[in-house]
Structures are given as structure tokens and as C-alpha cells.
Motif scaffolding. Sequence first.
Motif, mmCIF file in Angstrom:
data_model
loop_
_atom_site.group_PDB
_atom_site.id
_atom_site.type_symbol
_atom_site.label_atom_id
_atom_site.label_comp_id
_atom_site.label_asym_id
_atom_site.label_seq_id
_atom_site.Cartn_x
_atom_site.Cartn_y
_atom_site.Cartn_z
ATOM 1 N N LEU A 2 0.854 -1.183 0.000
ATOM 2 C CA LEU A 2 0.000 0.000 0.000
ATOM 3 C C LEU A 2 0.891 1.233 0.000
ATOM 4 C CD1 LEU A 2 -3.249 0.755 0.891
ATOM 5 C CD2 LEU A 2 -1.907 1.870 2.644
ATOM 6 N N SER A 3 0.581 2.183 -0.878
ATOM 7 C CA SER A 3 1.330 3.421 -0.766
ATOM 8 C C SER A 3 0.396 4.614 -0.858
ATOM 9 C CB SER A 3 2.449 3.487 -1.816
ATOM 10 O OG SER A 3 1.919 3.870 -3.045
ATOM 11 N N VAL A 4 0.665 5.587 -0.023
ATOM 12 C CA VAL A 4 -0.149 6.786 0.060
ATOM 13 C C VAL A 4 0.718 7.922 -0.454
ATOM 14 C CG1 VAL A 4 -1.187 8.400 1.694
ATOM 15 C CG2 VAL A 4 -1.534 5.941 1.984
ATOM 16 N N LYS A 5 0.163 8.651 -1.443
ATOM 17 C CA LYS A 5 0.993 9.664 -2.078
ATOM 18 C C LYS A 5 0.289 11.026 -2.082
ATOM 19 C CE LYS A 5 4.115 10.065 -5.979
ATOM 20 N NZ LYS A 5 3.632 11.359 -6.503
ATOM 21 N N ASP A 6 0.942 12.017 -1.499
ATOM 22 C CA ASP A 6 0.452 13.403 -1.480
ATOM 23 C C ASP A 6 -1.012 13.511 -1.071
ATOM 24 O OD1 ASP A 6 2.933 14.265 -2.300
ATOM 25 O OD2 ASP A 6 2.407 14.219 -4.431
ATOM 26 N N LEU A 7 -1.382 12.759 -0.062
ATOM 27 C CA LEU A 7 -2.786 12.701 0.339
ATOM 28 C C LEU A 7 -3.227 13.978 1.060
ATOM 29 C CD1 LEU A 7 -5.095 10.522 0.270
ATOM 30 C CD2 LEU A 7 -4.553 10.117 2.660
ATOM 31 N N ILE A 24 3.636 0.863 2.867
ATOM 32 C CA ILE A 24 3.654 -0.364 3.667
ATOM 33 C C ILE A 24 4.027 -1.498 2.715
ATOM 34 C CG2 ILE A 24 2.278 -1.894 5.116
ATOM 35 C CD1 ILE A 24 0.277 0.502 5.381
ATOM 36 N N HIS A 25 5.041 -2.273 3.091
ATOM 37 C CA HIS A 25 5.420 -3.415 2.257
ATOM 38 C C HIS A 25 4.748 -4.671 2.773
ATOM 39 C CE1 HIS A 25 8.283 -0.678 0.559
ATOM 40 N NE2 HIS A 25 8.870 -0.502 1.726
ATOM 41 N N LEU A 61 -1.836 -2.817 -4.022
ATOM 42 C CA LEU A 61 -1.562 -3.895 -4.969
ATOM 43 C C LEU A 61 -1.672 -3.398 -6.408
ATOM 44 C CD1 LEU A 61 -3.482 -6.845 -3.209
ATOM 45 C CD2 LEU A 61 -1.044 -6.328 -3.086
ATOM 46 N N ASP A 62 -0.986 -2.333 -6.692
ATOM 47 C CA ASP A 62 -0.918 -1.729 -8.043
ATOM 48 C C ASP A 62 -2.237 -1.153 -8.548
ATOM 49 O OD1 ASP A 62 1.788 -2.452 -8.179
ATOM 50 O OD2 ASP A 62 1.234 -4.475 -8.858
ATOM 51 N N ARG A 63 -3.185 -0.926 -7.661
ATOM 52 C CA ARG A 63 -4.450 -0.350 -8.097
ATOM 53 C C ARG A 63 -4.735 0.907 -7.290
ATOM 54 N NH1 ARG A 63 -9.288 -3.759 -6.663
ATOM 55 N NH2 ARG A 63 -10.692 -1.998 -6.909
ATOM 56 N N GLN A 64 -5.209 1.954 -7.964
ATOM 57 C CA GLN A 64 -5.572 3.155 -7.218
ATOM 58 C C GLN A 64 -6.941 2.954 -6.570
ATOM 59 O OE1 GLN A 64 -4.926 6.926 -8.879
ATOM 60 N NE2 GLN A 64 -2.776 6.454 -9.288
ATOM 61 N N LYS A 154 -5.769 -9.158 3.822
ATOM 62 C CA LYS A 154 -4.344 -9.187 3.507
ATOM 63 C C LYS A 154 -3.658 -8.064 4.286
ATOM 64 C CE LYS A 154 -4.850 -10.765 -1.308
ATOM 65 N NZ LYS A 154 -6.212 -10.375 -1.769
ATOM 66 N N LEU A 155 -4.407 -6.970 4.474
ATOM 67 C CA LEU A 155 -3.888 -5.820 5.207
ATOM 68 C C LEU A 155 -4.895 -5.453 6.297
ATOM 69 C CD1 LEU A 155 -1.998 -3.336 5.591
ATOM 70 C CD2 LEU A 155 -3.322 -2.190 3.804
ATOM 71 N N MET A 156 -4.403 -5.376 7.525
ATOM 72 C CA MET A 156 -5.295 -5.047 8.638
ATOM 73 C C MET A 156 -4.927 -3.659 9.168
ATOM 74 S SD MET A 156 -6.163 -7.738 11.543
ATOM 75 C CE MET A 156 -7.086 -7.417 12.988
ATOM 76 N N LEU A 157 -5.916 -2.799 9.284
ATOM 77 C CA LEU A 157 -5.704 -1.444 9.798
ATOM 78 C C LEU A 157 -6.231 -1.412 11.227
ATOM 79 C CD1 LEU A 157 -7.331 0.458 6.766
ATOM 80 C CD2 LEU A 157 -4.956 -0.306 6.967
#
Lengths: 234, 292
Positions: A2-7, A24-25, A61-64, A154-157
Motif C-alpha cells: 500500500l502506498s499513500v501519495k500526497d494525500l 507499507i510493504h 496492490l498496483d491499483r488506485q 491481507k492488510l489489517m488497519l
Amino acid sequence: MLSVKDLVVNYGAIQAIKKVNFEIHTGEIVTLIGANGAGKSTILHTISGIMRPVSGQVTYLDRQIQRVAAPKIVQAGISQVPEGRHIFPGLSVQENLQMGAFLRKDRRNIAQAYEDVYNYFPVLKQRRHQDAATLSGGEQQMLAMGRALMAKPKLMLLDEPSMGLAPIFINEIFDIIRAINAAGTTVLLIEQNANKALSIANRGYVLASGEIKLSGTGQELLANTAVQKAYLGG
Amino acid sequence: MQTFGQQLINGLSLGSIYALLALGYTMVYGIIKLINFAHGDIYMLGAFWGYYVINQLHFNFIWAMLSAIVFCAILGVIIEYFAYRPLRHSPRITALITAIGVSFLLENGMTYLFTANTRSFPQVIKTVTYHLGGLRISNIQLLILGTACLLMLLLELIIKRTKMGRAMRAVSVDPEAAQLVGINLNHTISFTFALGSAMAGAAGVLIGLYYNSIDPLMGMTPGIKAFVAAVIGGIGSVPGASVGGFLIGLLETGVQAIGLSAYKDAVVYFVLIVILLVLPAGIFGKKTKEKV
Ligand SMILES: Nc1ncnc2c1ncn2[C@@H]1O[C@H](COP(=O)(O)OP(=O)(O)OP(=O)(O)O)[C@@H](O)[C@H]1O
Ligand SMILES: [Mg+2]
């Protein structure tokens, strides 16, 4: 993963998140620490699709996914354990867990999912027919985590899982977070209890007033004097 | 004793109609905390739909009923979509005023199209009155009671046993948590409006058969009484709405029986006030208990 960019995220005219970047890797425990009102929950709600950002991207996972609706986010494998537990009162413990599997179609594996949750949290099995509202705060936290696990994320927040809990419960919760991670779930952990969070995290970010001020490995941040001053009571 | 039995029968028949209507109020309130003032008018439209399909298309009772249910369910969904959904994040009072506006629109629209005249509802089923030890009970009364109970049972099953029902319960207790487990809020709200309006449609056809007459303003008074029934039962509570509906029906016929017809509406409101003083959350209203 997961990547967060200029949010950037606003509440009306108030800018709560100002150009935040982090990533997050797969397989990591990443923690986001910050004081009250720093914007931690706002970030989680944006990832979960409950809030829409003004600008910026969330890539999973490569999707916005920054414009994807909440149910689709859960379906894609991101589950959130919200701040303040938000269990369903009036529903039994087991029904609460069942709600966690709301979108799952693979009936056969759901039985296994209950078993997994009950393995992590044996007390929930004892209480499974009890109204969830009658659980103690710590048990409710466990239920909220169990409910999120039911979706097989797959990812827990996790949003401040230690809030308001006695130290013994806090240790148990952190042990289980580590176990969940070891079993293959990537974790984004939000905490004010920076000491605990940084000690189990691979990496961490420090958020203040809607901006990332510092980042590093868990150990680096623990050793950082600025972090110690502000968040570790040092 | 005999009049008591007779009033019991009459009260239950009327009460089952209030109960059907009250269910719609309570479900919609439960899910979006809106008092849907247009609900009584959906019931009116259900009655008019029944009137037309029976007169023009020669539907029998069952088909008139089923088609009214479907028609009103769709109508409820459309009203929510266009009138209430855009106001989801507005202050509650805005949606409330809009609901009153929708109610006026439906009442005046129907008056414009069909005039304000009272029409006699076609009697698709010939009334037969049975005498049981001095009590009179008509086949229409039995039909109303039977249909209403069947629909309430069905509703109970939908809410308790289906996935959509579970979604409704989850959204009504905690919309945020519901979204976080993957429940689609919009679908769930639409579904709730469909269910509530379907019940109102059924009630409209039943009242047509019972009272024989329909008009564009027929939804106002029963709408308010059903709302009172929902509040007495504990707004948001499904069993509460059913019990409240029967209670109001019994009360109304009881008051009429002792010769106070002129005061029957006043008595309903009086009981509302008394119950709310004693049990502010209504009979089945839950005392909010949540641990932090
Ligand atoms: N619904 C809202 N309307 C307006 N402002 C809000 C709303 N929710 C949060 N905020 C503001 O946005 C900022 C970030 O809030 P957020 O809840 O994300 O903080 P947080 O880091 O999770 O804090 P805490 O540790 O107290 O949970 C705060 O200044 C808060 O006052
Ligand atoms: Mg928060």
C-alpha cells in the motif's frame, strides 16, 4: 503493498491531512504514531473508503483505490478495526463475527475462520452467545479484531487498539497483533502508545498536525530524542 | 362481555393495519433516523393502485395485493433516492421538512389528478359475516388479520434470517462499523424503504376493502396514528411497532364502544403522552447501553 501519495483530506474547510506520504510493504508491521487530532483516524478512513480525499493517491496492490467504495475495499482485502471498537451491540459475539464475514462467499472456509479467531481469542468462544455489549472493554477490542479477521484480510488497519485498556490487556493485544502478522497479514497500526507500537513495528511514521514529521525503523524512532520527548515521556 | 369480544375483534383488525404502517416508520427511522412523513401517503397510493387494478384490469384480491406491494416498494425506493439521499449529510431537520414536502406533493398531486372526491373501493371479495356465539366477524376482518400477521412474520424472517436483514440491523446500530465490514449503505437503505413501503401498500389495499372508501388525504390520520404506534412501541423496534399498532387499534375501537367516538383521536394522543412519561423510550425501546 500500500502506498499513500500526497494525500490531502478535508473536513469542510478544515484541512485535516496535508500531503501525507507513506508506504507499507507486504508482511510488515508499520505504525503511525501521533497525538490527539493529528489525523490518524482520518487517514484510515480514507484508506477504507469511508472518506474521499481532496487530492492524492492511495495505491493498493498496483491499483488506485482512493475513489473506491468501502465494500469493495473490504472485498479487496483491507479490513479496519476502528477506534473505539464499534462492535454491534444487541448482536451476540458470534453474530458480530458473522458480520465480519459479510462479503465472503466461500462458506466452507468461514467455519475455519471462526476457529482461527477463537484460537487467537479463546475468551470470545466462551462468550459467543452473549450480547456483545456486555463484554468488557478489552474483550470488545478482541471482538473488533476478530470481526476484522473474519474477512481474511491481507492488510489489517488497527486504530488505537490499546486505548483505554489495562496494561495486561495491552500486552495481550500486542502479542496477538504480532501473531496475526506472523501468520501472513500485513499490519498498519495506529497508536498513541508509541513505546509499545514502535517496539513491535518494522517501521514507523510520526504524524503531527496532518503531516508526516519523521519516519524510520521502529528502533530508530525509539532512539530518536525528538520522539522520546514528544511521545515517550522522555 | 360480548361487546368486549366484539370490540376485540374490530380492534385487532384495525390494529393490524396500523401495525403494518407503523413498521415502515420504525424501520426507516431505525436506519436513517428520519421520520418519513410521506409514509401515510404511500399507503394512500397503495389503496389507489388497488382501486385501479381491480376496476380497470380486473385483478383479483391476491394480484391486487401483490402488485400494490411491488408498486409501493418501488415508489419508496424512488422517493428515498430523489428526495432523501441527496440530504444524507444535511441536518436532520432538513430531511424532516423534505419529508413533509414529499407528503404534500403526493397528496396534492393525487388530488390534482383524481380530484379530492372519495371513491368507493371495489369489493373484490364479497363480505360474509360469521356469527360465533353472539360475536360478528367478517371474512374481510379475518383476511386483514391473516394477511397482516403473515406479512409481519415474513418481515421478521427477512430481518432475522437473511443477509439483507442482517445488513439492516447492522446499519441501524452502527453505520460506520457496517461499512467497515463491507455493507453497502445505499443498497441497505433502499432495501429498507422498499420493505417499509411494501407493508404500507398492503395496508392500503386492506383498508380499502375494510372501509370501502378511499381519497387522496386518507393517509394523513392513519399515518399519524401509526407513527404514534411506532413511538409507543419504541421507535426503531420492529416488535414494538407491531404491538403499538394493535394497541392503538384496540384503544380506538374501545373508546368508540363506550360512546366516546368524538374523542377517539384525543385518547390516542393522551395515551402517547402518558406512555412517553412513564417509558420515554417506548415499550420496546432499548435503553442505550454501550461500553467504551
Ligand atoms: N467529523 C469531523 N468534522 C470536522 N473535523 C473533524 C472531524 N473528524 C475529525 N476532525 C478533525 O480532523 C483532525 C484529525 O482528526 P482525526 O480523528 O483523524 O485525529 P486522530 O489522529 O485520529 O486523533 P485521536 O488520537 O484523538 O483519535 C482533528 O483536528 C479533528 O478535529
Ligand atoms: Mg483517531
